[in-house]
Design a protein around this motif. Structure first.
Motif, PDB file in Angstrom:
ATOM      1  N   ILE A 281      28.908 -11.208  -4.847  1.00  0.00           N
ATOM      2  CA  ILE A 281      30.321 -11.159  -5.235  1.00  0.00           C
ATOM      3  C   ILE A 281      30.803  -9.724  -5.355  1.00  0.00           C
ATOM      4  CG2 ILE A 281      31.923 -11.657  -7.120  1.00  0.00           C
ATOM      5  CD1 ILE A 281      30.362 -14.227  -7.635  1.00  0.00           C
ATOM      6  N   VAL A 282      30.001  -8.870  -5.987  1.00  0.00           N
ATOM      7  CA  VAL A 282      30.377  -7.459  -6.140  1.00  0.00           C
ATOM      8  C   VAL A 282      30.505  -6.796  -4.780  1.00  0.00           C
ATOM      9  CG1 VAL A 282      29.587  -5.220  -6.994  1.00  0.00           C
ATOM     10  CG2 VAL A 282      29.404  -7.231  -8.453  1.00  0.00           C
ATOM     11  N   LYS A 283      29.627  -7.154  -3.878  1.00  0.00           N
ATOM     12  CA  LYS A 283      29.693  -6.587  -2.521  1.00  0.00           C
ATOM     13  C   LYS A 283      31.023  -6.957  -1.864  1.00  0.00           C
ATOM     14  CE  LYS A 283      27.238  -6.669   1.906  1.00  0.00           C
ATOM     15  NZ  LYS A 283      26.085  -7.223   2.636  1.00  0.00           N
ATOM     16  N   GLU A 284      31.448  -8.201  -2.023  1.00  0.00           N
ATOM     17  CA  GLU A 284      32.726  -8.632  -1.456  1.00  0.00           C
ATOM     18  C   GLU A 284      33.878  -7.861  -2.084  1.00  0.00           C
ATOM     19  OE1 GLU A 284      33.204 -12.799  -1.930  1.00  0.00           O
ATOM     20  OE2 GLU A 284      31.269 -13.288  -1.024  1.00  0.00           O
ATOM     21  N   VAL A 285      33.829  -7.725  -3.388  1.00  0.00           N
ATOM     22  CA  VAL A 285      34.891  -7.021  -4.098  1.00  0.00           C
ATOM     23  C   VAL A 285      34.963  -5.565  -3.659  1.00  0.00           C
ATOM     24  CG1 VAL A 285      35.630  -6.177  -6.365  1.00  0.00           C
ATOM     25  CG2 VAL A 285      34.866  -8.546  -6.098  1.00  0.00           C
ATOM     26  N   CYS A 286      33.808  -4.939  -3.527  1.00  0.00           N
ATOM     27  CA  CYS A 286      33.767  -3.517  -3.196  1.00  0.00           C
ATOM     28  C   CYS A 286      34.190  -3.253  -1.757  1.00  0.00           C
ATOM     29  CB  CYS A 286      32.360  -2.970  -3.439  1.00  0.00           C
ATOM     30  SG  CYS A 286      31.899  -2.994  -5.175  1.00  0.00           S
ATOM     31  N   LEU A 287      34.069  -4.245  -0.881  1.00  0.00           N
ATOM     32  CA  LEU A 287      34.501  -4.079   0.505  1.00  0.00           C
ATOM     33  C   LEU A 287      35.992  -4.342   0.675  1.00  0.00           C
ATOM     34  CD1 LEU A 287      31.551  -5.696   2.488  1.00  0.00           C
ATOM     35  CD2 LEU A 287      32.227  -3.295   2.472  1.00  0.00           C
ATOM     36  N   ASP A 288      36.612  -4.901  -0.328  1.00  0.00           N
ATOM     37  CA  ASP A 288      38.045  -5.146  -0.294  1.00  0.00           C
ATOM     38  C   ASP A 288      38.759  -3.801  -0.332  1.00  0.00           C
ATOM     39  OD1 ASP A 288      40.666  -5.753  -0.713  1.00  0.00           O
ATOM     40  OD2 ASP A 288      40.297  -7.248  -2.276  1.00  0.00           O
ATOM     41  N   PRO A 289      39.544  -3.464   0.700  1.00  0.00           N
ATOM     42  CA  PRO A 289      40.226  -2.162   0.739  1.00  0.00           C
ATOM     43  C   PRO A 289      41.065  -1.895  -0.510  1.00  0.00           C
ATOM     44  CG  PRO A 289      40.390  -3.247   2.854  1.00  0.00           C
ATOM     45  CD  PRO A 289      39.808  -4.254   1.908  1.00  0.00           C
ATOM     46  N   ALA A 290      41.594  -2.933  -1.102  1.00  0.00           N
ATOM     47  CA  ALA A 290      42.438  -2.740  -2.288  1.00  0.00           C
ATOM     48  C   ALA A 290      41.633  -2.305  -3.500  1.00  0.00           C
ATOM     49  CB  ALA A 290      43.176  -4.038  -2.606  1.00  0.00           C
ATOM     50  N   ARG A 291      40.308  -2.400  -3.402  1.00  0.00           N
ATOM     51  CA  ARG A 291      39.468  -2.084  -4.554  1.00  0.00           C
ATOM     52  C   ARG A 291      38.625  -0.831  -4.339  1.00  0.00           C
ATOM     53  NH1 ARG A 291      42.259  -4.801  -8.053  1.00  0.00           N
ATOM     54  NH2 ARG A 291      42.337  -7.032  -7.648  1.00  0.00           N
ATOM     55  N   ASP A 292      38.839  -0.111  -3.243  1.00  0.00           N
ATOM     56  CA  ASP A 292      37.955   1.024  -2.958  1.00  0.00           C
ATOM     57  C   ASP A 292      38.056   2.111  -4.029  1.00  0.00           C
ATOM     58  OD1 ASP A 292      40.484   1.818  -2.279  1.00  0.00           O
ATOM     59  OD2 ASP A 292      39.919   2.777  -0.386  1.00  0.00           O
ATOM     60  N   ALA A 293      39.287   2.378  -4.527  1.00  0.00           N
ATOM     61  CA  ALA A 293      39.440   3.397  -5.571  1.00  0.00           C
ATOM     62  C   ALA A 293      38.758   2.955  -6.866  1.00  0.00           C
ATOM     63  CB  ALA A 293      40.916   3.668  -5.822  1.00  0.00           C
ATOM     64  N   GLU A 294      38.953   1.676  -7.224  1.00  0.00           N
ATOM     65  CA  GLU A 294      38.311   1.171  -8.437  1.00  0.00           C
ATOM     66  C   GLU A 294      36.793   1.230  -8.334  1.00  0.00           C
ATOM     67  OE1 GLU A 294      40.897  -0.279  -7.048  1.00  0.00           O
ATOM     68  OE2 GLU A 294      42.334  -0.946  -8.562  1.00  0.00           O
ATOM     69  N   MET A 295      36.291   0.952  -7.116  1.00  0.00           N
ATOM     70  CA  MET A 295      34.844   0.995  -6.907  1.00  0.00           C
ATOM     71  C   MET A 295      34.306   2.394  -7.192  1.00  0.00           C
ATOM     72  SD  MET A 295      31.963  -0.236  -6.064  1.00  0.00           S
ATOM     73  CE  MET A 295      30.392   0.457  -5.544  1.00  0.00           C
ATOM     74  N   THR A 296      34.991   3.391  -6.676  1.00  0.00           N
ATOM     75  CA  THR A 296      34.540   4.763  -6.878  1.00  0.00           C
ATOM     76  C   THR A 296      34.524   5.118  -8.362  1.00  0.00           C
ATOM     77  OG1 THR A 296      35.524   5.350  -4.768  1.00  0.00           O
ATOM     78  CG2 THR A 296      34.963   7.161  -6.239  1.00  0.00           C
ATOM     79  N   LEU A 297      35.623   4.807  -9.014  1.00  0.00           N
ATOM     80  CA  LEU A 297      35.693   5.087 -10.443  1.00  0.00           C
ATOM     81  C   LEU A 297      34.599   4.359 -11.200  1.00  0.00           C
ATOM     82  CD1 LEU A 297      39.546   4.800 -10.882  1.00  0.00           C
ATOM     83  CD2 LEU A 297      38.201   6.886 -11.007  1.00  0.00           C
ATOM     84  N   LEU A 298      34.375   3.127 -10.819  1.00  0.00           N
ATOM     85  CA  LEU A 298      33.375   2.312 -11.504  1.00  0.00           C
ATOM     86  C   LEU A 298      31.985   2.918 -11.370  1.00  0.00           C
ATOM     87  CD1 LEU A 298      32.442  -0.225 -12.939  1.00  0.00           C
ATOM     88  CD2 LEU A 298      32.466  -1.406 -10.751  1.00  0.00           C
ATOM     89  N   VAL A 299      31.566   3.185 -10.143  1.00  0.00           N
ATOM     90  CA  VAL A 299      30.235   3.734  -9.918  1.00  0.00           C
ATOM     91  C   VAL A 299      30.079   5.072 -10.626  1.00  0.00           C
ATOM     92  CG1 VAL A 299      28.623   4.605  -8.169  1.00  0.00           C
ATOM     93  CG2 VAL A 299      29.917   2.514  -7.744  1.00  0.00           C
ATOM     94  N   SER A 300      31.093   5.922 -10.515  1.00  0.00           N
ATOM     95  CA  SER A 300      31.014   7.237 -11.140  1.00  0.00           C
ATOM     96  C   SER A 300      30.838   7.127 -12.644  1.00  0.00           C
ATOM     97  CB  SER A 300      32.280   8.039 -10.839  1.00  0.00           C
ATOM     98  OG  SER A 300      32.456   8.206  -9.455  1.00  0.00           O
ATOM     99  N   THR A 301      31.621   6.269 -13.251  1.00  0.00           N
ATOM    100  CA  THR A 301      31.579   6.134 -14.703  1.00  0.00           C
ATOM    101  C   THR A 301      30.247   5.571 -15.171  1.00  0.00           C
ATOM    102  OG1 THR A 301      33.954   5.767 -14.711  1.00  0.00           O
ATOM    103  CG2 THR A 301      32.755   5.177 -16.698  1.00  0.00           C
ATOM    104  N   LEU A 302      29.753   4.563 -14.473  1.00  0.00           N
ATOM    105  CA  LEU A 302      28.482   3.969 -14.877  1.00  0.00           C
ATOM    106  C   LEU A 302      27.340   4.962 -14.741  1.00  0.00           C
ATOM    107  CD1 LEU A 302      28.694   0.349 -13.458  1.00  0.00           C
ATOM    108  CD2 LEU A 302      29.218   1.168 -15.731  1.00  0.00           C
ATOM    109  N   MET A 303      27.393   5.781 -13.726  1.00  0.00           N
ATOM    110  CA  MET A 303      26.337   6.786 -13.548  1.00  0.00           C
ATOM    111  C   MET A 303      26.398   7.825 -14.663  1.00  0.00           C
ATOM    112  SD  MET A 303      26.306   7.440  -9.443  1.00  0.00           S
ATOM    113  CE  MET A 303      24.973   8.612  -9.545  1.00  0.00           C
ATOM    114  N   PHE A 304      27.602   8.013 -15.200  1.00  0.00           N
ATOM    115  CA  PHE A 304      27.769   9.028 -16.229  1.00  0.00           C
ATOM    116  C   PHE A 304      27.297   8.552 -17.590  1.00  0.00           C
ATOM    117  CE2 PHE A 304      30.758  11.760 -18.857  1.00  0.00           C
ATOM    118  CZ  PHE A 304      30.026  12.911 -18.657  1.00  0.00           C
ATOM    119  N   GLY A 305      27.120   7.231 -17.739  1.00  0.00           N
ATOM    120  CA  GLY A 305      26.648   6.699 -19.018  1.00  0.00           C
ATOM    121  C   GLY A 305      27.804   6.315 -19.912  1.00  0.00           C
TER     122      GLY A 305
END
Length: 828
Positions: A281-305
């Motif tokens: 499901i996450v893979k589908e969401v992350c491939l959705d062009p409308a969610r690409d910015a949110e994906m970046t923010l999400l990954v960055s934030t989670l990596m930051f702790g």
């Protein structure tokens, strides 16, 4: 004439005066002869008495209704009290009670007549109930409880293997609409549940099929069934209440309404499979062009702790990351206190905002160099010398520089960076302009208003770079690690949301900034797809059982037979479960709830438990009676004292004084210290040898628990097996986590990891703030749940608890426990 409540005569020279006194007026008649006064008085007396007798039927009815209420053979709950008052006042209006008041105050009525005297006594009783209702009901309930204690003594003595305590008996008899029994560890919660239900059946308050008893786990429900079977056999009773888990109840309701048993999702019991489902499901969401910015923010934030504060987002080293720094000392000091963050591309950046930009560039196939060293030629006094500085981003394919400045909308830097920052920003701008270098800038304010990524995309397009999303299947190890963390967070969040009875349609989370809003957008996208996957495949998970069952009960598609609901371990209830219970109670005006738990053992917030439901039950269910179980049959008084003193340092916990049947206090706690990471186990083995020797001398056996906040600190299972083999004659040894020990007990308990630090206890690692948005509200008292977790660990011990700590880094909790009054008594 009845309006006249008193008549007075004042004699005069020839004639006297008569004063007629009413409740609201006084009338004086002058020139009245004494003989006339006497006739008037007789007339008023006869008239008042005649009116009184004319109302005797209604007076008797009112009296019988009130006496029947006060003499009823049940505890008068708030709903019963309100029901009586409502019916009483509907049948006998205010005008009738005003009339009774006049009769009561009328001195002219002859009370010597038996029937009149009886009516006047009944009026006094009725008016007493009318004007002292709450007080009389309270006193009547107290008298009723005392009578019931004596009347049912034999039942309370025999219903369980051990006679019920005074507190357990009171808990059985008190029958408010909502009854919360606040227990202590080892105080006999199950016996209280059994005693309450047996008493209710004996009193014929409810039929067996109208009683529902709920447990959280199948094992607990089975244990409750066994205890009930034994108790019913002793009382020669055959029919048993309905005893089941919450999920079993949800399935029953759904099957009853839909006519078929829904199919359980294959991942409902399997966490790994559930994670796999979410991964797709996450893979589908992350491939959705409308969610690409949110994906970046999400990954960055989670990596930051966990760091999401403004300071951590914009803390830059622009002052210190090039040769413009005044001194090397300043630069080194800054580097020491500035976080270093790894991007998906593998380099280290210096702020969360830079991390987000870098990851977005990486995920959109934009080639960049971070902090490319740039050589400049100095003018003025140092003309001809060459120095270096490092712009934040460089795009080699188009020869463009990009600076990200920590500036607000007014072009000002935050105070914690310093005044010099803005002058350096101006110097960089001037350099790029004078050198005719192609460059653009972004600001921290763009993160706050959400414009940074659209602006970045537009700028890159202006310079001829067209961002295109990467194929996420072939990402680096860094991305795989971040994605795995993301899926883990979503697994936690989706269960949290659904445990609270929420869906994507009624989720009312309030993000607190731009980043959390982006995260929430992704949560909703994932949740909607997950709900769709369940519907599409006609599946149900455990959370859906409660959500759908609650809807069926609320809209009366399911007609509940349950009028008395008992709940074990009530401190672990979630909002979703509370919703179902409340819906069931609302179907019957006479329904009652009996919930047993211990807020000191509330340790499952991470699984959706909301302790506020327990501590403020009246807010959720209405008028509530709180009773306590303070006698413990498990720990000795010393352990009970220490654990109670410790957990009640949190002023928000319910207050109670625990009394142990074992009154030993001396030497019930011991601190074992060791030198190295692996020094705990030899210390345990030394104590096991001592215990085995003591038990051999007494020809006794004992159970030993080895407990830890974290599973990885526990001895390997092979080591546990080895110890069990060596000490098989005297000891039974089990290793488990604090959470895993809940509900269990042992003679001796070893508590590992009583250290400070990142992996110490209490744990200083909090859930990510984005995850906490979806969790029940946390306690304001520091380490509140960790404190309760330590209480659980301590109170597993019956005889003695050993606390193990590495020398030099004692736990905050250990230091606090050593401050208990009379510590020398409790500690060896």
């Amino acid at each position: 004439m009845v309006e006249t409540e008193e008549i007075q005569y004042q004699p005069g020279f020839l004639f006297g005066s008569v004063t007629l006194i009413g409740r609201s007026a006084v009338l004086k008649l002058v020139g009245v002869e004494k003989e006339t006064y006497d006739r008037l008085q007789v007339f008023l007396k006869e008239q008042s008495q005649r009116i009184l007798l004319n109302n005797k039927t209604r007076i008797n009815e009112c009296f019988e209704m009130s006496e029947g209420f006060l003499r009823s053979d049940f505890y008068i709950s708030a709903s019963k009290k309100d029901c009586f008052a409502r019916n009483w006042n509907q049948k006998f209006d205010e005008e009738f009670f005003v009339l009774l008041g006049k009769f009561d105050r009328n001195q002219s009525i002859d009370g010597s007549h038996f029937e009149v005297s009886s009516l006047l006594l009944k009026i006094k009783a009725v008016l007493s109930l009318k004007f002292h209702f709450e007080e009389l009901v309270r006193q009547r309930n107290e008298d009723f409880v005392k009578q019931e204690l004596d009347r049912h003594r034999k039942i309370f003595d025999s219903v369980e293997a051990r006679p019920l305590t005074e507190e357990q008996r009171l808990a059985a008899i008190y029958f408010q609409d909502v009854n919360i029994l606040i227990a202590s560890a080892g105080s006999g919660k199950t016996s209280s549940l059994v005693g309450k239900a047996i008493y209710a059946l004996k009193k014929k308050y409810f039929e067996p099929q109208e009683i529902l008893m709920l447990a959280f786990a199948s094992e607990a429900a089975e244990g409750l069934k066994n205890r009930f079977a034994e108790a019913l056999a002793k009382q020669n009773m055959r029919m048993t209440p309905d005893i089941r888990t919450f999920h079993s109840l949800g399935m029953l309701i759904i099957q009853t309404v839909e006519g078929a048993r829904p199919q359980l999702a294959p991942w409902a019991h399997k966490g790994d499979l559930f994670k796999t489902v979410l991964e797709d499901i996450v893979k589908e969401v992350c491939l959705d062009p409308a969610r690409d910015a949110e994906m970046t923010l999400l990954v960055s934030t989670l990596m930051f702790g966990n760091a999401t504060s403004y300071e951590q987002r914009v803390y830059y080293q622009d002052l210190f990351n090039d040769d413009l720094s005044d001194t090397m000392e300043m630069k080194n000091s800054a580097r020491e206190r500035t976080p270093s963050l790894r991007t998906l591309n593998g380099e280290q950046v210096r702020s969360l905002e830079e991390l987000i930009i870098a990851n977005w560039l990486y995920l959109h196939n934009i080639k960049y160099v971070y902090e490319k060293e740039t050589e400049i030629l100095r003018n003025g006094e140092e003309q001809g010398t060459r120095r270096h500085f490092n712009p934040d981003f460089y795009y080699p394919d188009v020869d463009v520089y990009h600076e990200h400045f920590a500036l607000d909308r007014n072009g000002e830097a935050p105070a914690f960076i310093g005044e010099k920052y803005v002058s350096i920003v101006e110097w960089k701008r001037k350099y790029f302009q004078e050198s005719q270098t192609r460059f653009f800038e972004t600001h921290s304010s763009m993160f706050l208003d959400g414009s940074v990524l659209p602006f970045l995309k537009a700028q890159l397009s202006t310079f001829g770079l067209n961002p295109e999303p990467k194929n996420l299947d072939s990402e680096s190890a860094e991305f795989a690690e971040a994605k795995d963390a993301l899926i883990g967070h979503f697994a936690t969040i989706i269960k949290q949301i659904r445990n609270q009875g929420k869906t994507s349609q009624n989720l009312d989370v309030k993000p607190f900034d731009f980043l959390s809003q982006a995260f929430h957008n992704l949560v909703l996208a994932v949740l909607k797809r997950y709900e769709h996957a369940l519907r599409k495949n006609n599946l149900i998970d455990f959370e859906e059982m409660l959500i759908r069952a609650s809807l069926y009960v609320e809209n009366r598609a399911y007609r509940s037979p349950y009028k008395f609901i008992c709940i074990d371990e009530f401190q672990d209830i979630s909002q979703g479960r509370r919703r179902l219970v409340k819906a069931l109670l609302d179907q019957h005006a006479e329904a009652s709830l009996f919930a047993v738990g211990d807020d000191w053992q509330g340790i499952y917030r991470f699984a959706g438990a909301d302790l506020d439901i327990f501590t403020r039950a009246e807010k959720y269910f209405g008028v509530t009676q709180e009773l306590f179980l303070t006698n413990t049959f498990r720990s000795n008084q010393g352990i009970a004292d220490a654990a109670s003193w410790f957990v009640q340092k949190n002023p928000l916990q319910k207050k109670k004084a625990v009394v142990a049947h074992d009154n030993r206090r001396k030497g019930v706690l011991d601190v074992l210290s060791y030198d190295s990471d692996y020094g705990a186990f030899p210390e345990i083995e030394k104590q096991l040898q001592v215990l085995a020797k003591e038990l051999t001398a007494k020809n006794e056996r004992a159970k030993v628990f080895i407990l830890s906040r974290y599973n990885y600190l526990l001895p390997h299972p092979s080591k546990i097996r080895e110890w069990n083999k060596v000490y098989s004659k005297n000891l039974e040894i089990l290793g488990t986590s604090f959470h895993g020990s809940k509900g269990l007990e042992a003679d001796y308990v070893f508590i590992l990891g009583m250290n400070s630090g990142p992996m110490g206890f209490p744990s200083i690692k909090n859930d990510h703030p984005f995850v906490q948005m979806y969790m029940p509200e946390a306690d304001v008292f520091p380490y509140a749940e960790e404190r309760r977790l330590f209480y659980v660990a301590l109170t597993r011990a019956k005889r003695k608890a050993f606390l193990l700590t590495r020398k030099g880094i004692p736990s905050l909790f250990l230091q606090e426990l050593l401050e208990i009054p009379n510590a020398n008594t409790y500690f060896s």
